[in-house]
Motif scaffolding. Structure first.
Motif, short mmCIF file in Angstrom:
data_model
loop_
_atom_site.label_atom_id
_atom_site.label_comp_id
_atom_site.label_asym_id
_atom_site.label_seq_id
_atom_site.Cartn_x
_atom_site.Cartn_y
_atom_site.Cartn_z
N ALA A 119 0.59 -1.08 0.02
CA ALA A 119 -0.11 0.03 0.06
C ALA A 119 0.88 1.34 0.03
N ASN A 120 0.27 2.26 -0.59
CA ASN A 120 0.72 3.37 -0.67
C ASN A 120 -0.17 4.30 0.57
N LEU A 121 0.27 4.39 1.55
CA LEU A 121 -0.62 4.62 2.91
C LEU A 121 -0.96 6.19 2.69
N PRO A 122 -2.16 6.58 3.31
CA PRO A 122 -2.32 7.97 3.59
C PRO A 122 -1.35 8.48 4.57
N TYR A 123 -0.76 9.62 4.30
CA TYR A 123 0.19 10.00 5.04
C TYR A 123 -0.27 10.36 6.79
N ASN A 124 -1.50 10.82 6.48
CA ASN A 124 -1.94 11.26 7.88
C ASN A 124 -2.25 10.16 9.17
N ILE A 125 -2.33 8.87 8.63
CA ILE A 125 -2.57 7.82 9.51
C ILE A 125 -1.55 6.42 9.23
N GLN A 148 5.81 8.59 4.26
CA GLN A 148 6.79 9.72 4.01
C GLN A 148 8.10 9.50 4.68
N LEU A 149 9.12 10.09 3.92
CA LEU A 149 10.33 9.65 4.31
C LEU A 149 10.82 9.47 5.86
N GLU A 150 10.25 10.53 6.44
CA GLU A 150 10.63 10.74 7.97
C GLU A 150 10.15 9.69 8.66
N VAL A 151 9.00 9.12 8.22
CA VAL A 151 8.45 8.05 9.04
C VAL A 151 8.93 6.61 8.55
N ALA A 152 9.33 6.38 7.20
CA ALA A 152 10.10 5.46 6.95
C ALA A 152 11.46 5.33 7.64
N ALA A 153 12.18 6.42 7.80
CA ALA A 153 13.46 6.54 8.42
C ALA A 153 13.30 6.03 9.90
N MET A 181 13.15 1.76 -1.31
CA MET A 181 13.38 2.84 -2.45
C MET A 181 12.91 4.10 -1.84
N ARG A 182 13.57 5.14 -2.22
CA ARG A 182 13.05 6.39 -2.11
C ARG A 182 12.32 7.07 -3.15
N ILE A 183 11.24 7.76 -2.97
CA ILE A 183 10.43 8.07 -4.15
C ILE A 183 10.15 9.78 -4.00
N PRO A 184 10.83 10.57 -4.97
CA PRO A 184 10.67 11.87 -4.83
C PRO A 184 9.35 12.37 -4.88
N ALA A 185 9.12 13.59 -4.56
CA ALA A 185 7.77 14.24 -4.16
C ALA A 185 7.19 14.28 -5.56
N GLY A 186 7.98 14.65 -6.54
CA GLY A 186 7.48 14.83 -7.92
C GLY A 186 6.72 13.77 -8.37
N ALA A 187 6.86 12.61 -8.00
CA ALA A 187 6.20 11.55 -8.51
C ALA A 187 4.87 11.34 -8.27
N PHE A 188 4.51 12.08 -7.39
CA PHE A 188 3.02 12.07 -6.76
C PHE A 188 2.30 13.22 -7.34
N ALA A 189 0.89 12.77 -7.34
CA ALA A 189 0.18 14.01 -7.84
C ALA A 189 -1.27 14.19 -6.73
N PRO A 190 -1.08 15.30 -5.95
CA PRO A 190 -0.43 16.47 -6.01
C PRO A 190 1.03 15.86 -5.37
N PRO A 192 3.67 16.01 -2.52
CA PRO A 192 3.71 16.14 -1.17
C PRO A 192 4.70 17.24 -0.94
N LYS A 193 5.00 17.73 0.39
CA LYS A 193 6.24 18.64 0.58
C LYS A 193 7.42 17.81 0.89
N VAL A 194 7.38 16.63 1.07
CA VAL A 194 8.48 15.89 1.40
C VAL A 194 8.57 14.69 0.41
N GLU A 195 9.82 13.93 0.63
CA GLU A 195 10.08 12.73 -0.15
C GLU A 195 9.21 11.65 0.62
N SER A 196 9.13 10.43 -0.14
CA SER A 196 8.50 9.38 0.41
C SER A 196 9.62 8.05 0.39
N ALA A 197 9.12 7.03 0.97
CA ALA A 197 10.20 5.78 0.80
C ALA A 197 9.23 4.56 1.06
N LEU A 198 9.70 3.78 0.27
CA LEU A 198 9.00 2.20 0.39
C LEU A 198 9.93 1.39 1.27
#
Length: 276
Positions: A119-125, A148-153, A181-190, A192-198
């Motif tokens: 899953a690509n989880l909702p950031y807020n939960i 989001q990268l901070e949580v994955a880290a 893997m790390r996913i840049p913010a630009g890969a998402f629509a819209p 986000p303000k931060v990078e993400s990570a799987l």
């Protein structure tokens, strides 16, 4: 599996007015190549019943249906997304859609084993969902999750780092954890303000009892509740210096310096004292 002929994800978003809802923590991935990489990163899925949380317009759902997964169950709270993903259900018997709040869903009751979460989880939960699932880690073959990268880290953090904390200890005690893997913010629509990570979590064969899990939660809550305190102070309600001495751990250390194995040792000593 044969690819499914469907409208583009962009067309699906327009048709169902699926503008991302900030209150639901929605950020959609639309690149089919990236979505295929994420599905592949979940590992072999032949014979596995996959659970996806928050499918949105269904990009990852499509990639999962192109894998060898036995079945995909999509759990979605947003009625617009439920309508959008329903077009997929009409093309295959391998997809079920459940309109529900993932925070309240009993995944083991809804989906038969063997089961895995992708899953690509909702950031807020995202963190809350992970902590819930860790309570019953043995129910899952694996969990491949986008945060989001901070949580994955934090989940993957090692001792003596600023990100290391309660969720690091609990996740790594119960599972083998890998940053994929790390996913840049630009890969998402819209974007986000931060990078993400799987990340991928594979539950360990030996899982604690419910009582042991509750003890570890109490222990880590106390230890990390006041990070600047030495263990003798942070763990005072649980025995403080005497508890550390019995575990062979210097009470002058701080929680972020302890390995997962040392937390397990402390938990065993606490267990013996409370059951003795």
């Amino acid at each position: 599996m044969a690819k499914i002929s469907l409208p583009s994800l962009a067309d699906t978003i327009r048709t169902f007015d699926l503008r991302a809802d900030k209150s639901l923590g929605q950020h959609f991935l639309l690149d089919p190549a990236l979505l295929s990489r994420i599905a592949a990163a979940a590992g072999p899925l032949r014979g596995v019943n996959v659970i996806e949380i928050g499918p949105g317009p269904g990009g990852l759902t499509r990639a999962l249906l192109e894998s060898e997964a036995a079945h995909v169950t999509a759990i979605e709270f947003d009625k617009r997304a439920v309508a959008a993903i329903t077009q997929l259900a009409g093309t295959t018997e391998r997809l079920s859609i459940i309109e529900a709040d993932a925070m309240r869903a009993d995944l083991a009751a809804l989906v038969p084993a063997p089961r895995a979460i992708v899953a690509n989880l909702p950031y807020n939960i995202g963190t809350l969902l992970l902590v819930n699932w860790l309570q019953n880690a043995a129910d899952f073959q694996s969990m491949t999750l986008m945060f989001q990268l901070e949580v994955a880290a934090r989940v993957c953090a090692q001792p003596n780092t600023g990100a290391y904390g309660r969720v690091s200890v609990l996740a790594q005690w119960l599972c083998d954890v890998t940053m994929l893997m790390r996913i840049p913010a630009g890969a998402f629509a819209p974007p986000p303000k931060v990078e993400s990570a799987l990340i991928r979590l594979v539950p360990k064969a030996a899982q604690p009892t419910k009582a042991e899990l509750k003890l570890m939660e109490r222990l880590t809550a106390a230890a990390f509740g006041q990070r600047r305190k030495m263990l003798r102070g942070a763990l005072k309600p649980l025995g403080g210096e005497a508890l550390c001495e019995a575990a062979g751990i210097d009470a002058a250390r701080r929680a972020e310096t302890l390995s997962v194995a040392e937390f397990v040792t402390l938990m065993r000593v606490l267990e013996a004292r409370e059951n003795g």
